[in-house]
Scaffold this motif. Sequence first.
Motif, mmCIF file in Angstrom:
data_model
loop_
_atom_site.group_PDB
_atom_site.id
_atom_site.type_symbol
_atom_site.label_atom_id
_atom_site.label_comp_id
_atom_site.label_asym_id
_atom_site.label_seq_id
_atom_site.Cartn_x
_atom_site.Cartn_y
_atom_site.Cartn_z
ATOM 1 N N LEU A 85 -3.296 15.807 -6.708
ATOM 2 C CA LEU A 85 -4.147 14.721 -6.254
ATOM 3 C C LEU A 85 -3.595 13.815 -5.412
ATOM 4 O O LEU A 85 -2.564 13.144 -5.894
ATOM 5 C CB LEU A 85 -4.828 14.076 -7.542
ATOM 6 N N ALA A 86 -3.920 13.395 -4.157
ATOM 7 C CA ALA A 86 -3.580 12.552 -3.466
ATOM 8 C C ALA A 86 -4.439 11.436 -3.232
ATOM 9 O O ALA A 86 -5.679 11.398 -3.078
ATOM 10 C CB ALA A 86 -3.139 13.218 -1.956
ATOM 11 N N ILE A 87 -3.926 10.194 -3.517
ATOM 12 C CA ILE A 87 -4.778 9.104 -3.272
ATOM 13 C C ILE A 87 -4.069 7.566 -2.770
ATOM 14 O O ILE A 87 -2.593 7.865 -2.441
ATOM 15 C CB ILE A 87 -4.998 8.474 -4.898
ATOM 16 N N SER A 88 -4.688 6.884 -2.258
ATOM 17 C CA SER A 88 -4.050 5.735 -1.808
ATOM 18 C C SER A 88 -4.505 4.489 -2.741
ATOM 19 O O SER A 88 -5.205 4.276 -3.231
ATOM 20 C CB SER A 88 -4.392 5.444 -0.367
ATOM 21 N N ASP A 89 -3.149 3.437 -2.757
ATOM 22 C CA ASP A 89 -3.512 2.180 -3.466
ATOM 23 C C ASP A 89 -3.071 1.061 -2.821
ATOM 24 O O ASP A 89 -2.225 1.204 -2.038
ATOM 25 C CB ASP A 89 -2.978 2.474 -4.882
ATOM 26 N N LYS A 90 -3.658 -0.061 -3.344
ATOM 27 C CA LYS A 90 -3.011 -1.298 -2.811
ATOM 28 C C LYS A 90 -2.882 -2.055 -4.226
ATOM 29 O O LYS A 90 -3.271 -1.536 -5.220
ATOM 30 C CB LYS A 90 -4.021 -2.064 -2.033
ATOM 31 N N ILE A 91 -1.928 -2.966 -4.264
ATOM 32 C CA ILE A 91 -1.662 -3.929 -5.329
ATOM 33 C C ILE A 91 -2.943 -4.375 -5.916
ATOM 34 O O ILE A 91 -3.193 -4.434 -7.095
ATOM 35 C CB ILE A 91 -0.719 -4.852 -5.103
ATOM 36 N N LYS A 138 0.724 -1.123 -0.044
ATOM 37 C CA LYS A 138 0.104 0.116 -0.031
ATOM 38 C C LYS A 138 0.891 1.370 0.035
ATOM 39 O O LYS A 138 1.914 1.223 0.591
ATOM 40 C CB LYS A 138 -0.811 -0.045 1.244
ATOM 41 N N SER A 139 0.452 2.242 -0.687
ATOM 42 C CA SER A 139 1.231 3.398 -0.931
ATOM 43 C C SER A 139 0.249 4.584 -1.133
ATOM 44 O O SER A 139 -0.780 4.510 -1.516
ATOM 45 C CB SER A 139 2.141 3.370 -2.048
ATOM 46 N N THR A 140 0.717 5.716 -0.484
ATOM 47 C CA THR A 140 -0.055 7.059 -1.008
ATOM 48 C C THR A 140 1.027 7.708 -2.150
ATOM 49 O O THR A 140 2.203 7.824 -1.916
ATOM 50 C CB THR A 140 -0.052 7.993 0.412
ATOM 51 N N HIS A 141 0.218 8.290 -2.944
ATOM 52 C CA HIS A 141 0.805 8.771 -4.221
ATOM 53 C C HIS A 141 0.283 10.230 -4.329
ATOM 54 O O HIS A 141 -1.016 10.464 -4.058
ATOM 55 C CB HIS A 141 0.585 7.990 -5.423
ATOM 56 N N VAL A 142 1.094 11.213 -4.674
ATOM 57 C CA VAL A 142 0.454 12.622 -5.225
ATOM 58 C C VAL A 142 0.918 12.662 -6.520
ATOM 59 O O VAL A 142 2.087 12.480 -7.023
ATOM 60 C CB VAL A 142 1.095 13.770 -4.316
ATOM 61 N N TYR A 143 -0.276 13.315 -7.258
ATOM 62 C CA TYR A 143 0.068 13.425 -8.699
ATOM 63 C C TYR A 143 -0.251 15.043 -9.023
ATOM 64 O O TYR A 143 -1.176 15.519 -8.193
ATOM 65 C CB TYR A 143 -0.860 12.614 -9.529
ATOM 66 N N ARG A 144 0.799 15.272 -9.957
ATOM 67 C CA ARG A 144 0.263 16.804 -10.533
ATOM 68 C C ARG A 144 -0.503 16.798 -11.835
ATOM 69 O O ARG A 144 -0.007 16.109 -12.700
ATOM 70 C CB ARG A 144 1.707 17.466 -10.819
ATOM 71 N N ILE A 145 -1.529 17.450 -11.978
ATOM 72 C CA ILE A 145 -2.442 17.373 -13.013
ATOM 73 C C ILE A 145 -2.236 19.067 -13.560
ATOM 74 O O ILE A 145 -2.682 20.061 -12.925
ATOM 75 C CB ILE A 145 -3.865 17.165 -12.807
ATOM 76 N N VAL A 146 -2.171 19.241 -14.760
ATOM 77 C CA VAL A 146 -2.114 20.492 -15.296
ATOM 78 C C VAL A 146 -3.224 20.860 -15.844
ATOM 79 O O VAL A 146 -3.948 19.946 -16.858
ATOM 80 C CB VAL A 146 -0.914 20.555 -16.475
#
Length: 154
Positions: A128-134, A110-118
């Motif tokens: 945008l911050a999201i959390s994911d699991k495999i 599991k990880s938290t990711h932050v993406y930049r959207i233009v």
Amino acid sequence: MRILAAILALTAISSTSVFADELDCASTTFRIMGANDKVCVSGFDDEKVGGVTCYVSQARTGGVKGMVGVAEDPSRFSLSCNQTGPITADLAKLKKREEVYSERTSLFFKSTHVYRIVDPKRKTLVYLAISDKIVDGSPYNAVSSVPVMPWNGR
């Protein structure tokens, strides 16, 4: 053993090289055994967009599992990104969406990711911050925006 090695290698390859500075933590739940549950605040700069700093607050699980690093942190976080200097990137040259930060929130999956959207129409950077699991993602998310504006006349 090979499966474990493959998972560790995949995790190392997929991680982003941006590191956040942990600023401080506040205890939220007292635990008799092990560390308390807490919320921690970290800050990082967007490496490809000079002049933008983001802050992430994230829940961290304590207890014995949390103390030894095997607890799974909950998918609860907040995000705030701000212009902290002149923005030095050309929006037209940035990818439409790009990961700018990632942090593991469990030992493997599991990880938290932050993406930049233009958003070129509004001259705004959206984070945008999201959390994911495999196997399964999470509906928890947070969003912050930074309008690209002159900084001290520049």
